[in-house]
Design a protein around this motif. Structure first.
Motif, PDB file in Angstrom:
ATOM      1  N   ARG A 132       0.679  -1.244  -0.050  1.00  0.00           N
ATOM      2  CA  ARG A 132      -0.061   0.056  -0.113  1.00  0.00           C
ATOM      3  C   ARG A 132       0.907   1.285  -0.135  1.00  0.00           C
ATOM      4  NH1 ARG A 132      -5.145   0.079   0.908  1.00  0.00           N
ATOM      5  NH2 ARG A 132      -5.085   2.040   1.998  1.00  0.00           N
ATOM      6  N   GLU A 133       1.923   1.342   0.873  1.00  0.00           N
ATOM      7  CA  GLU A 133       2.730   2.435   0.763  1.00  0.00           C
ATOM      8  C   GLU A 133       3.530   2.672  -0.395  1.00  0.00           C
ATOM      9  OE1 GLU A 133       2.513  -0.139   2.827  1.00  0.00           O
ATOM     10  OE2 GLU A 133       2.219   0.730   5.043  1.00  0.00           O
ATOM     11  N   SER A 134       3.759   1.522  -0.874  1.00  0.00           N
ATOM     12  CA  SER A 134       4.393   1.612  -2.537  1.00  0.00           C
ATOM     13  C   SER A 134       3.588   2.438  -3.421  1.00  0.00           C
ATOM     14  CB  SER A 134       4.962   0.524  -2.900  1.00  0.00           C
ATOM     15  OG  SER A 134       5.927   0.031  -1.769  1.00  0.00           O
ATOM     16  N   VAL A 135       2.355   1.750  -3.306  1.00  0.00           N
ATOM     17  CA  VAL A 135       1.465   2.415  -4.591  1.00  0.00           C
ATOM     18  C   VAL A 135       1.041   3.817  -4.163  1.00  0.00           C
ATOM     19  CG1 VAL A 135      -0.725   1.957  -5.506  1.00  0.00           C
ATOM     20  CG2 VAL A 135       0.446  -0.011  -5.029  1.00  0.00           C
ATOM     21  N   PHE A 136       0.910   4.054  -3.096  1.00  0.00           N
ATOM     22  CA  PHE A 136       0.471   5.506  -2.800  1.00  0.00           C
ATOM     23  C   PHE A 136       1.613   6.482  -2.944  1.00  0.00           C
ATOM     24  CE2 PHE A 136      -2.893   4.087   0.277  1.00  0.00           C
ATOM     25  CZ  PHE A 136      -3.947   4.670  -0.372  1.00  0.00           C
ATOM     26  N   GLU A 137       2.810   5.962  -2.934  1.00  0.00           N
ATOM     27  CA  GLU A 137       4.200   6.790  -3.272  1.00  0.00           C
ATOM     28  C   GLU A 137       4.422   7.070  -4.791  1.00  0.00           C
ATOM     29  OE1 GLU A 137       8.833   6.895  -2.463  1.00  0.00           O
ATOM     30  OE2 GLU A 137       7.466   5.244  -1.276  1.00  0.00           O
ATOM     31  N   LEU A 138       3.845   5.783  -5.397  1.00  0.00           N
ATOM     32  CA  LEU A 138       4.054   5.917  -6.967  1.00  0.00           C
ATOM     33  C   LEU A 138       2.935   6.599  -7.473  1.00  0.00           C
ATOM     34  CD1 LEU A 138       5.763   4.368  -9.269  1.00  0.00           C
ATOM     35  CD2 LEU A 138       3.841   2.615  -9.295  1.00  0.00           C
ATOM     36  N   LEU A 139       1.806   6.655  -6.925  1.00  0.00           N
ATOM     37  CA  LEU A 139       0.736   7.106  -7.666  1.00  0.00           C
ATOM     38  C   LEU A 139      -0.018   8.277  -6.549  1.00  0.00           C
ATOM     39  CD1 LEU A 139      -1.159   4.020  -9.045  1.00  0.00           C
ATOM     40  CD2 LEU A 139       0.371   5.699 -10.249  1.00  0.00           C
ATOM     41  N   PRO A 140       0.829   9.429  -6.398  1.00  0.00           N
ATOM     42  CA  PRO A 140       0.195  10.341  -5.214  1.00  0.00           C
ATOM     43  C   PRO A 140      -1.205  10.948  -5.570  1.00  0.00           C
ATOM     44  CG  PRO A 140       2.140  11.308  -6.667  1.00  0.00           C
ATOM     45  CD  PRO A 140       2.120   9.739  -7.048  1.00  0.00           C
ATOM     46  N   GLN A 141      -1.383  10.959  -6.900  1.00  0.00           N
ATOM     47  CA  GLN A 141      -2.781  11.486  -7.132  1.00  0.00           C
ATOM     48  C   GLN A 141      -3.944  10.598  -6.394  1.00  0.00           C
ATOM     49  OE1 GLN A 141      -1.214   9.735  -8.951  1.00  0.00           O
ATOM     50  NE2 GLN A 141      -2.090   8.967 -11.158  1.00  0.00           N
ATOM     51  N   VAL A 142      -3.429   9.199  -6.355  1.00  0.00           N
ATOM     52  CA  VAL A 142      -4.765   8.292  -5.699  1.00  0.00           C
ATOM     53  C   VAL A 142      -4.920   8.795  -4.229  1.00  0.00           C
ATOM     54  CG1 VAL A 142      -5.236   5.772  -5.184  1.00  0.00           C
ATOM     55  CG2 VAL A 142      -4.346   6.630  -7.615  1.00  0.00           C
ATOM     56  N   THR A 143      -6.539   8.817  -4.044  1.00  0.00           N
ATOM     57  CA  THR A 143      -6.577   8.808  -2.630  1.00  0.00           C
ATOM     58  C   THR A 143      -7.223   7.604  -2.109  1.00  0.00           C
ATOM     59  OG1 THR A 143      -7.757  11.156  -3.034  1.00  0.00           O
ATOM     60  CG2 THR A 143      -8.211  10.106  -1.010  1.00  0.00           C
ATOM     61  N   TYR A 144      -7.644   6.840  -2.489  1.00  0.00           N
ATOM     62  CA  TYR A 144      -8.193   5.396  -2.158  1.00  0.00           C
ATOM     63  C   TYR A 144      -7.725   4.296  -2.960  1.00  0.00           C
ATOM     64  CZ  TYR A 144     -11.645   8.502   0.093  1.00  0.00           C
ATOM     65  OH  TYR A 144     -12.424   9.500   0.965  1.00  0.00           O
ATOM     66  N   LEU A 145      -7.106   3.263  -2.581  1.00  0.00           N
ATOM     67  CA  LEU A 145      -6.685   2.040  -2.983  1.00  0.00           C
ATOM     68  C   LEU A 145      -7.206   0.981  -2.221  1.00  0.00           C
ATOM     69  CD1 LEU A 145      -4.435   0.635  -4.474  1.00  0.00           C
ATOM     70  CD2 LEU A 145      -2.741   0.791  -2.579  1.00  0.00           C
TER      71      LEU A 145
END
Length: 237
Positions: A132-145
């Motif tokens: 989760r941390e990696s995806v949020f860092e990779l895609l900062p525009q994403v609010t909900y994963l």
């Protein structure tokens, strides 16, 4: 049913330019590609292609107004760069149940600047350490994963929000109207109470009549018994 026939069926003799939502779930893609969709679907805002056997998005047409895309339960592992080219205004993307294994597979989504919600549930990538941390860092525009933000707050349910708004819009009229309703209810209650009293009176009268009838019945029985005893005395004489 193959995807082309399904699209024809969903059109219902309408022009592609009239379509804002299109659901093609469980139809079949013969070669793993998008079939039957064209650049004519200029007004399409919601597209669902769940479990249609997709392995590539290379033939996805340009859909400039598309905001929500459902692609769960397919065989996608790459070619996601097509989405930023053909659907630049996506805000919601569901890729759950696909063959996405590495962060590099979703790196192409960086160019989807409006993307707010991404679902990768049941993809192998979710088993990576610090996924989760990696995806949020990779895609900062994403609010909900996968339905939750970085603080594990659940994404709001848009349908529930709509219902709440409808409930507020559909609230009752002014207080005067409510007062009239209350007065009518009070009158109904008082009338009902009077009817209940009448019923109780009728019931009491019926009980009294039954008691009197019972007394009379017992009296008649005693009279008959007395007459029978008199007859016995006469026969003895």
């Amino acid at each position: 049913m193959d995807m082309k026939k399904r699209i024809t069926l969903e059109l219902r003799n309408r022009s592609p330019t009239e379509i804002a939502e299109l659901v093609l779930d469980n139809s079949r893609s013969a070669d793993g590609e998008v079939e039957g969709l064209t650049d004519e679907f200029t007004e399409l805002e919601f597209l669902s292609m769940v479990n249609v056997g997709l392995s590539s998005l290379a033939k996805l047409p340009s859909l400039p107004k598309l905001r929500k895309l459902e692609l769960s339960d397919n065989n996608l592992s790459g070619s996601l760069e097509t989405l930023s080219e053909k659907c630049p205004n996506l805000t919601y993307l569901n890729l759950s149940g696909n063959k996405i294994k590495e962060l590099s597979n979703v790196e192409a989504l960086q160019n989807l600047k409006s993307l707010q919600s991404l679902d990768l549930f049941n993809c192998e990538i979710t088993s990576l350490e610090d996924y989760r941390e990696s995806v949020f860092e990779l895609l900062p525009q994403v609010t909900y994963l996968d339905g939750f933000d970085q603080e594990d707050n659940e994404a709001p349910d848009s349908e529930a929000d709509d219902e709440d708004e409808d409930g507020e819009d559909g609230a009752g009229p002014t207080g005067d109207y409510d007062d009239e309703d209350d007065e009518e209810e009070d009158e109904d209650c008082s009338e009902g109470a009077e009817e209940d009293d009448d019923d109780e009176d009728d019931y009491a009268e019926e009980e009294e009549e039954e008691d009197q009838a019972g007394v009379q019945g017992q009296k008649r029985k005693r009279d008959v018994d007395d007459e029978g005893e008199d007859d016995d005395d006469d026969e003895d004489d």
